[in-house]
Design a protein around this motif. Sequence first.
Motif, mmCIF file in Angstrom:
data_model
loop_
_atom_site.group_PDB
_atom_site.id
_atom_site.type_symbol
_atom_site.label_atom_id
_atom_site.label_comp_id
_atom_site.label_asym_id
_atom_site.label_seq_id
_atom_site.Cartn_x
_atom_site.Cartn_y
_atom_site.Cartn_z
ATOM 1 N N ASP A 1 10.623 6.030 -16.325
ATOM 2 C CA ASP A 1 10.733 6.821 -15.098
ATOM 3 C C ASP A 1 9.439 7.542 -14.749
ATOM 4 O O ASP A 1 9.194 7.869 -13.595
ATOM 5 N N TYR A 2 8.614 7.783 -15.741
ATOM 6 C CA TYR A 2 7.377 8.548 -15.531
ATOM 7 C C TYR A 2 6.426 7.840 -14.564
ATOM 8 O O TYR A 2 5.603 8.472 -13.932
ATOM 9 N N VAL A 3 6.565 6.536 -14.424
ATOM 10 C CA VAL A 3 5.645 5.777 -13.579
ATOM 11 C C VAL A 3 5.823 6.117 -12.097
ATOM 12 O O VAL A 3 4.912 5.914 -11.303
ATOM 13 N N LEU A 4 6.964 6.692 -11.737
ATOM 14 C CA LEU A 4 7.205 7.080 -10.349
ATOM 15 C C LEU A 4 6.847 8.555 -10.151
ATOM 16 O O LEU A 4 7.182 9.392 -10.984
ATOM 17 N N PHE A 5 6.178 8.851 -9.048
ATOM 18 C CA PHE A 5 5.871 10.250 -8.755
ATOM 19 C C PHE A 5 7.146 11.027 -8.431
ATOM 20 O O PHE A 5 7.200 12.234 -8.614
ATOM 21 N N ARG A 6 8.163 10.351 -7.908
ATOM 22 C CA ARG A 6 9.462 10.963 -7.636
ATOM 23 C C ARG A 6 10.516 10.228 -8.457
ATOM 24 O O ARG A 6 11.183 9.332 -7.948
ATOM 25 N N PRO A 7 10.664 10.587 -9.733
ATOM 26 C CA PRO A 7 11.638 9.883 -10.575
ATOM 27 C C PRO A 7 13.059 10.153 -10.096
ATOM 28 O O PRO A 7 13.323 11.167 -9.458
ATOM 29 N N ARG B 1 0.829 -1.218 0.000
ATOM 30 C CA ARG B 1 0.000 0.000 0.000
ATOM 31 C C ARG B 1 0.859 1.263 0.000
ATOM 32 O O ARG B 1 0.493 2.259 -0.617
ATOM 33 N N ALA B 2 1.999 1.220 0.667
ATOM 34 C CA ALA B 2 2.907 2.369 0.649
ATOM 35 C C ALA B 2 3.453 2.569 -0.767
ATOM 36 O O ALA B 2 3.562 3.709 -1.240
ATOM 37 N N LEU B 3 3.767 1.484 -1.451
ATOM 38 C CA LEU B 3 4.258 1.592 -2.833
ATOM 39 C C LEU B 3 3.159 2.084 -3.776
ATOM 40 O O LEU B 3 3.436 2.800 -4.735
ATOM 41 N N PHE B 4 1.920 1.703 -3.508
ATOM 42 C CA PHE B 4 0.806 2.133 -4.374
ATOM 43 C C PHE B 4 0.727 3.654 -4.457
ATOM 44 O O PHE B 4 0.351 4.211 -5.488
ATOM 45 N N THR B 5 1.070 4.361 -3.374
ATOM 46 C CA THR B 5 0.971 5.829 -3.376
ATOM 47 C C THR B 5 2.133 6.479 -4.112
ATOM 48 O O THR B 5 2.051 7.650 -4.460
ATOM 49 N N GLU B 6 3.224 5.731 -4.344
ATOM 50 C CA GLU B 6 4.398 6.273 -5.031
ATOM 51 C C GLU B 6 4.367 6.032 -6.532
ATOM 52 O O GLU B 6 5.185 6.587 -7.257
ATOM 53 N N ILE B 7 3.441 5.190 -6.986
ATOM 54 C CA ILE B 7 3.430 4.764 -8.386
ATOM 55 C C ILE B 7 2.263 5.433 -9.104
ATOM 56 O O ILE B 7 1.121 5.396 -8.643
ATOM 57 N N ARG B 8 2.570 6.015 -10.242
ATOM 58 C CA ARG B 8 1.585 6.738 -11.059
ATOM 59 C C ARG B 8 0.833 5.759 -11.951
ATOM 60 O O ARG B 8 1.418 4.866 -12.549
ATOM 61 N N CYS B 9 -0.471 5.961 -12.074
ATOM 62 C CA CYS B 9 -1.265 5.172 -13.018
ATOM 63 C C CYS B 9 -0.899 5.632 -14.424
ATOM 64 O O CYS B 9 -0.939 6.828 -14.725
ATOM 65 N N VAL B 10 -0.575 4.697 -15.295
ATOM 66 C CA VAL B 10 -0.154 5.072 -16.647
ATOM 67 C C VAL B 10 -1.340 5.487 -17.519
ATOM 68 O O VAL B 10 -1.151 6.069 -18.579
ATOM 69 N N VAL B 11 -2.549 5.234 -17.063
ATOM 70 C CA VAL B 11 -3.738 5.666 -17.813
ATOM 71 C C VAL B 11 -4.194 7.030 -17.311
ATOM 72 O O VAL B 11 -4.364 7.964 -18.091
ATOM 73 N N CYS B 12 -4.374 7.156 -16.008
ATOM 74 C CA CYS B 12 -4.876 8.414 -15.435
ATOM 75 C C CYS B 12 -3.799 9.492 -15.411
ATOM 76 O O CYS B 12 -4.108 10.665 -15.560
ATOM 77 N N GLN B 13 -2.565 9.130 -15.172
ATOM 78 C CA GLN B 13 -1.378 9.980 -15.184
ATOM 79 C C GLN B 13 -1.328 11.017 -14.071
ATOM 80 O O GLN B 13 -0.294 11.593 -13.834
ATOM 81 N N HIS B 14 -2.397 11.299 -13.397
ATOM 82 C CA HIS B 14 -2.348 12.258 -12.294
ATOM 83 C C HIS B 14 -2.738 11.601 -10.975
ATOM 84 O O HIS B 14 -2.792 12.255 -9.955
ATOM 85 N N GLU B 15 -3.024 10.311 -11.031
ATOM 86 C CA GLU B 15 -3.431 9.589 -9.839
ATOM 87 C C GLU B 15 -2.460 8.457 -9.539
ATOM 88 O O GLU B 15 -1.882 7.867 -10.442
ATOM 89 N N ALA B 16 -2.339 8.168 -8.262
ATOM 90 C CA ALA B 16 -1.560 7.005 -7.859
ATOM 91 C C ALA B 16 -2.395 5.758 -8.141
ATOM 92 O O ALA B 16 -3.629 5.822 -8.211
ATOM 93 N N ILE B 17 -1.724 4.631 -8.265
ATOM 94 C CA ILE B 17 -2.478 3.396 -8.538
ATOM 95 C C ILE B 17 -3.351 3.026 -7.346
ATOM 96 O O ILE B 17 -4.308 2.276 -7.496
#
Length: 166
Positions: free
Chosen positions: A92-98, A38-54
């Motif tokens: 790298d885009y998949v991470l909110f903090r690349p 769950r902690a990782l889910f907040t760090e990873i960007r949804c590749v479809v929504c692009q502005h939301e975490a998974i």
Amino acid sequence: MKRRILLAPLLAIGLMAAEPASAPDRPLPDAAQEQRARALFTEIRCVVCQHEAIADSPAGVAADMRRLVRDEIAAGASDEQVRQGLVRRFGDYVLFRPPLRIGTLLLWFGPFLLAAGAALALVRRGRRKRADPLPLSPEEERRLHDLFLQESVRRDPDATSPHDGR
């Protein structure tokens, strides 16, 4: 022509079809592993929504990414290994903090460069010498004086002054 008429409803149905609902998330049996996931889910960007975490995204791809993260954690991968696996797949885009690399310098420092450029432009514009208005010619001064003396030119009757005594 008849083929086009027959294909139109099929095309319309295909365009109206929505993404199928993803399977519900199944948490990991180990509470510590689920907390890591769950902690990782907040760090990873949804590749479809692009502005939301998974963690927050309703997209099917986000559900697949959550499932992938859980599978990797259950298999014994560290958080960093999970992040690196996602970066290999999605970039790298998949991470909110690349990570800070040559390829991501613009991503990290671009907003600051834009703000500094805007501030510099505003300072330069503010320091630019303003042209003083040209003085009135003697003829224009005389005409202005005559206008003030005429009774047809009066001040606004709705305007008030503290000296009016109203």
